[in-house]
Design a protein around this motif. Structure first.
Motif, PDB file in Angstrom:
ATOM      1  N   LEU A  67     -13.918   4.280  -1.792  1.00 51.96           N
ATOM      2  CA  LEU A  67     -12.978   3.346  -1.174  1.00 51.96           C
ATOM      3  C   LEU A  67     -11.839   4.103  -0.519  1.00 51.96           C
ATOM      4  O   LEU A  67     -11.570   5.246  -0.893  1.00 51.96           O
ATOM      5  CB  LEU A  67     -12.389   2.394  -2.221  1.00 51.96           C
ATOM      6  CG  LEU A  67     -13.248   1.220  -2.683  1.00 51.96           C
ATOM      7  CD1 LEU A  67     -14.073   1.624  -3.892  1.00 51.96           C
ATOM      8  CD2 LEU A  67     -12.384   0.017  -3.019  1.00 51.96           C
ATOM      9  N   PRO A  68     -11.138   3.471   0.425  1.00 46.23           N
ATOM     10  CA  PRO A  68      -9.930   4.107   0.976  1.00 46.23           C
ATOM     11  C   PRO A  68      -8.843   4.193  -0.107  1.00 46.23           C
ATOM     12  O   PRO A  68      -8.901   3.477  -1.112  1.00 46.23           O
ATOM     13  CB  PRO A  68      -9.509   3.163   2.099  1.00 46.23           C
ATOM     14  CG  PRO A  68     -10.643   2.222   2.297  1.00 46.23           C
ATOM     15  CD  PRO A  68     -11.410   2.173   1.039  1.00 46.23           C
ATOM     16  N   GLU A 108      -3.788   9.852   4.570  1.00 46.72           N
ATOM     17  CA  GLU A 108      -4.047   9.137   5.822  1.00 46.72           C
ATOM     18  C   GLU A 108      -5.278   9.684   6.524  1.00 46.72           C
ATOM     19  O   GLU A 108      -6.079   8.926   7.089  1.00 46.72           O
ATOM     20  CB  GLU A 108      -2.824   9.228   6.736  1.00 46.72           C
ATOM     21  CG  GLU A 108      -1.648   8.383   6.290  1.00 46.72           C
ATOM     22  CD  GLU A 108      -0.454   8.505   7.218  1.00 46.72           C
ATOM     23  OE1 GLU A 108      -0.490   9.380   8.112  1.00 46.72           O
ATOM     24  OE2 GLU A 108       0.506   7.737   7.051  1.00 46.72           O
ATOM     25  N   GLU A 109      -5.434  11.001   6.498  1.00 50.45           N
ATOM     26  CA  GLU A 109      -6.610  11.642   7.102  1.00 50.45           C
ATOM     27  C   GLU A 109      -7.883  11.234   6.364  1.00 50.45           C
ATOM     28  O   GLU A 109      -8.920  10.973   6.984  1.00 50.45           O
ATOM     29  CB  GLU A 109      -6.429  13.168   7.055  1.00 50.45           C
ATOM     30  CG  GLU A 109      -7.534  13.960   7.747  1.00 50.45           C
ATOM     31  CD  GLU A 109      -7.595  13.703   9.245  1.00 50.45           C
ATOM     32  OE1 GLU A 109      -8.692  13.868   9.816  1.00 50.45           O
ATOM     33  OE2 GLU A 109      -6.558  13.340   9.847  1.00 50.45           O
ATOM     34  N   TYR A 110      -7.787  11.149   5.040  1.00 51.20           N
ATOM     35  CA  TYR A 110      -8.944  10.711   4.230  1.00 51.20           C
ATOM     36  C   TYR A 110      -9.338   9.280   4.605  1.00 51.20           C
ATOM     37  O   TYR A 110     -10.520   8.984   4.800  1.00 51.20           O
ATOM     38  CB  TYR A 110      -8.606  10.794   2.739  1.00 51.20           C
ATOM     39  CG  TYR A 110      -9.673  10.190   1.845  1.00 51.20           C
ATOM     40  CD1 TYR A 110     -10.797  10.923   1.469  1.00 51.20           C
ATOM     41  CD2 TYR A 110      -9.568   8.856   1.405  1.00 51.20           C
ATOM     42  CE1 TYR A 110     -11.781  10.355   0.675  1.00 51.20           C
ATOM     43  CE2 TYR A 110     -10.547   8.285   0.613  1.00 51.20           C
ATOM     44  CZ  TYR A 110     -11.653   9.042   0.254  1.00 51.20           C
ATOM     45  OH  TYR A 110     -12.629   8.481  -0.542  1.00 51.20           O
ATOM     46  N   ASN A 111      -8.341   8.399   4.707  1.00 49.58           N
ATOM     47  CA  ASN A 111      -8.628   7.007   5.062  1.00 49.58           C
ATOM     48  C   ASN A 111      -9.217   6.889   6.468  1.00 49.58           C
ATOM     49  O   ASN A 111     -10.109   6.073   6.706  1.00 49.58           O
ATOM     50  CB  ASN A 111      -7.341   6.177   4.984  1.00 49.58           C
ATOM     51  CG  ASN A 111      -6.951   5.846   3.551  1.00 49.58           C
ATOM     52  OD1 ASN A 111      -7.671   6.165   2.606  1.00 49.58           O
ATOM     53  ND2 ASN A 111      -5.796   5.216   3.374  1.00 49.58           N
ATOM     54  N   ASN A 143     -11.044   9.199   8.036  1.00 51.84           N
ATOM     55  CA  ASN A 143     -12.430   9.677   7.957  1.00 51.84           C
ATOM     56  C   ASN A 143     -13.324   8.656   7.271  1.00 51.84           C
ATOM     57  O   ASN A 143     -14.486   8.468   7.654  1.00 51.84           O
ATOM     58  CB  ASN A 143     -12.498  11.011   7.208  1.00 51.84           C
ATOM     59  CG  ASN A 143     -11.889  12.151   7.989  1.00 51.84           C
ATOM     60  OD1 ASN A 143     -11.859  12.120   9.220  1.00 51.84           O
ATOM     61  ND2 ASN A 143     -11.366  13.164   7.300  1.00 51.84           N
ATOM     62  N   HIS A 144     -12.773   7.996   6.263  1.00 51.05           N
ATOM     63  CA  HIS A 144     -13.528   6.949   5.551  1.00 51.05           C
ATOM     64  C   HIS A 144     -13.876   5.807   6.504  1.00 51.05           C
ATOM     65  O   HIS A 144     -15.009   5.316   6.519  1.00 51.05           O
ATOM     66  CB  HIS A 144     -12.697   6.445   4.366  1.00 51.05           C
ATOM     67  CG  HIS A 144     -13.414   5.460   3.495  1.00 51.05           C
ATOM     68  ND1 HIS A 144     -13.548   4.117   3.830  1.00 51.05           N
ATOM     69  CD2 HIS A 144     -14.058   5.613   2.303  1.00 51.05           C
ATOM     70  CE1 HIS A 144     -14.226   3.496   2.888  1.00 51.05           C
ATOM     71  NE2 HIS A 144     -14.537   4.383   1.948  1.00 51.05           N
ATOM     72  N   SER A 145     -12.909   5.394   7.311  1.00 49.53           N
ATOM     73  CA  SER A 145     -13.131   4.307   8.276  1.00 49.53           C
ATOM     74  C   SER A 145     -14.162   4.688   9.333  1.00 49.53           C
ATOM     75  O   SER A 145     -14.994   3.867   9.734  1.00 49.53           O
ATOM     76  CB  SER A 145     -11.810   3.929   8.954  1.00 49.53           C
ATOM     77  OG  SER A 145     -10.889   3.432   8.026  1.00 49.53           O
ATOM     78  N   LEU A 146     -14.110   5.949   9.777  1.00 51.40           N
ATOM     79  CA  LEU A 146     -15.061   6.421  10.782  1.00 51.40           C
ATOM     80  C   LEU A 146     -16.494   6.402  10.260  1.00 51.40           C
ATOM     81  O   LEU A 146     -17.436   6.151  11.014  1.00 51.40           O
ATOM     82  CB  LEU A 146     -14.686   7.843  11.230  1.00 51.40           C
ATOM     83  CG  LEU A 146     -13.438   7.971  12.109  1.00 51.40           C
ATOM     84  CD1 LEU A 146     -13.063   9.441  12.298  1.00 51.40           C
ATOM     85  CD2 LEU A 146     -13.660   7.304  13.457  1.00 51.40           C
ATOM     86  N   TYR A 149     -16.993   1.132   0.741  1.00 49.38           N
ATOM     87  CA  TYR A 149     -16.409  -0.202   0.862  1.00 49.38           C
ATOM     88  C   TYR A 149     -15.047  -0.119   1.545  1.00 49.38           C
ATOM     89  O   TYR A 149     -14.465   0.956   1.648  1.00 49.38           O
ATOM     90  CB  TYR A 149     -16.207  -0.833  -0.529  1.00 49.38           C
ATOM     91  CG  TYR A 149     -17.409  -0.773  -1.433  1.00 49.38           C
ATOM     92  CD1 TYR A 149     -18.329  -1.806  -1.473  1.00 49.38           C
ATOM     93  CD2 TYR A 149     -17.613   0.319  -2.292  1.00 49.38           C
ATOM     94  CE1 TYR A 149     -19.425  -1.760  -2.321  1.00 49.38           C
ATOM     95  CE2 TYR A 149     -18.705   0.371  -3.136  1.00 49.38           C
ATOM     96  CZ  TYR A 149     -19.604  -0.673  -3.145  1.00 49.38           C
ATOM     97  OH  TYR A 149     -20.695  -0.618  -3.984  1.00 49.38           O
ATOM     98  N   ASP A 150     -14.524  -1.289   1.938  1.00 52.34           N
ATOM     99  CA  ASP A 150     -13.128  -1.347   2.359  1.00 52.34           C
ATOM    100  C   ASP A 150     -12.286  -1.818   1.171  1.00 52.34           C
ATOM    101  O   ASP A 150     -12.810  -2.046   0.076  1.00 52.34           O
ATOM    102  CB  ASP A 150     -12.955  -2.245   3.588  1.00 52.34           C
ATOM    103  CG  ASP A 150     -13.377  -3.690   3.327  1.00 52.34           C
ATOM    104  OD1 ASP A 150     -13.522  -4.085   2.152  1.00 52.34           O
ATOM    105  OD2 ASP A 150     -13.569  -4.443   4.298  1.00 52.34           O
ATOM    106  N   LEU A 151     -10.987  -1.992   1.378  1.00 50.78           N
ATOM    107  CA  LEU A 151     -10.091  -2.337   0.267  1.00 50.78           C
ATOM    108  C   LEU A 151     -10.289  -3.769  -0.243  1.00 50.78           C
ATOM    109  O   LEU A 151      -9.728  -4.129  -1.283  1.00 50.78           O
ATOM    110  CB  LEU A 151      -8.636  -2.130   0.686  1.00 50.78           C
ATOM    111  CG  LEU A 151      -8.182  -0.662   0.732  1.00 50.78           C
ATOM    112  CD1 LEU A 151      -6.773  -0.559   1.298  1.00 50.78           C
ATOM    113  CD2 LEU A 151      -8.249  -0.023  -0.655  1.00 50.78           C
ATOM    114  N   GLY A 152     -11.091  -4.554   0.445  1.00 53.22           N
ATOM    115  CA  GLY A 152     -11.429  -5.886  -0.062  1.00 53.22           C
ATOM    116  C   GLY A 152     -12.254  -5.826  -1.334  1.00 53.22           C
ATOM    117  O   GLY A 152     -12.351  -6.815  -2.061  1.00 53.22           O
TER     118      GLY A 152
END
Length: 303
Positions: free
Chosen positions: A232-233, A247-250, A252-255, A214-217
């Motif tokens: 989640l991020p 930041e790297e985790y977020n 990779n999560h977005s990718l 999921y995203d932060l929503g």
């Protein structure tokens, strides 16, 4: 006048107008044609106290294939009925009638999310789960679409989205890594509702082996649904800065989560799901189901 023969001779134009390649259209049309006679008998038999026999009365001016083409062109380009009647050589009332009478049959032949979701609820082995959820991953997000400003004051409040600053309707989607839409909310959601509230009211039940991203929503889903696997991020706290590792985790999560955004983008390429929705809202669920089914059909039958 537009027709299958005219469009199919120009494959690039055909795909641009309908969203399907000629080969993909031919595949879905075979199924539509095989079910058409039975579908028409059922549709015409629905009327009570019918005075005339089935087959009597006003006939359709276009052949079945051209009627299906007209529906796809209307969905893809979201042109007005006035322009549609000019392109297909019909009266405006016939355009509305022709589209409405064949929509249910097209929907029946498409892999709409409701059909796929019923299958995923019956999955038992890990091999079956991985077939529908490669890598045991699922991705969830909401999408909203603007609608005309409602006249009713209460409806104006319900449909107003503070995020978009417009009156909108929303849908929740869950996809797999191949961008196949596995789940879609059965009924449209009002624009005022928060994404996470929609999720809690329409929670898709996925296999235990699957991790949902999921995203932060959807912040709070890990706590509220502790039995399911969620990702989640990392949320930045007030007056704090994320570390480089976070930041790297977020990133990779977005990718990884971008596939659900791509799936929603596929939906919005059909302008009837992107422009201001001019049709009656009671038709929205049926139309959004069909567009999701067309996107799924195209992914399943890549050619």
């Amino acid at each position: 006048m537009l027709s299958y023969e005219q469009l199919s001779s120009k494959p690039r134009l055909f795909k641009s107008f309908t969203g399907l390649s000629v080969k993909q259209f031919d595949g879905i049309y075979k199924e539509i044609e095989s079910k058409y006679t039975k579908y028409e008998i059922k549709r015409l038999s629905y009327k009570r106290n019918r005075e005339r026999g089935i087959g009597a009365g006003r006939h359709f001016k276009l052949v079945i294939k051209d009627r299906v083409i007209m529906v796809l062109v209307y969905y893809r380009l979201y042109i007005t009925y006035t322009l549609t009647e000019f392109l297909f050589g019909l009266d405006q009332s016939n355009v509305c009638r022709d589209i409405e009478k064949i929509e249910s049959l097209i929907r029946e032949c498409l892999p709409i999310p409701q059909k796929l979701y019923k299958v995923t609820k019956r999955l038992k082995t890990k091999e079956e789960v991985e077939q529908y959820f490669p890598g045991f991953m699922a991705f969830t997000d909401c999408s909203e679409q603007p609608i005309p400003r409602p006249k009713n004051r209460l409806r104006r409040r319900l449909y107003y989205s503070g995020k978009r600053k417009k009156h909108t309707v929303k849908n929740l989607y869950t996809t797999n890594q191949k961008e196949l839409i596995i789940y879609k909310t059965k009924h449209k959601q009002v624009g005022r509702k928060h994404d996470y509230k929609i999720y809690k009211d329409n929670h898709p039940k996925l296999p235990n082996e699957v991790t949902s991203m999921y995203d932060l929503g959807f912040f709070g889903v890990e706590t509220d649904y502790s039995k399911q696997k969620s990702s989640l991020p990392i949320k930045r706290k007030k007056n704090q800065i994320l570390t480089k590792k976070e930041e790297e985790y977020n990133r990779n999560h977005s990718l990884r989560r971008i596939v659900v955004e791509h799936a929603i983008c596929r939906l919005k390429k059909y302008r009837i799901m992107n422009d201001v929705f001019r049709n009656r809202l009671r038709k929205y669920d049926r139309i959004s189901d069909m567009i999701a089914g067309l996107v799924n059909y195209r992914i399943i039958n890549i050619c």
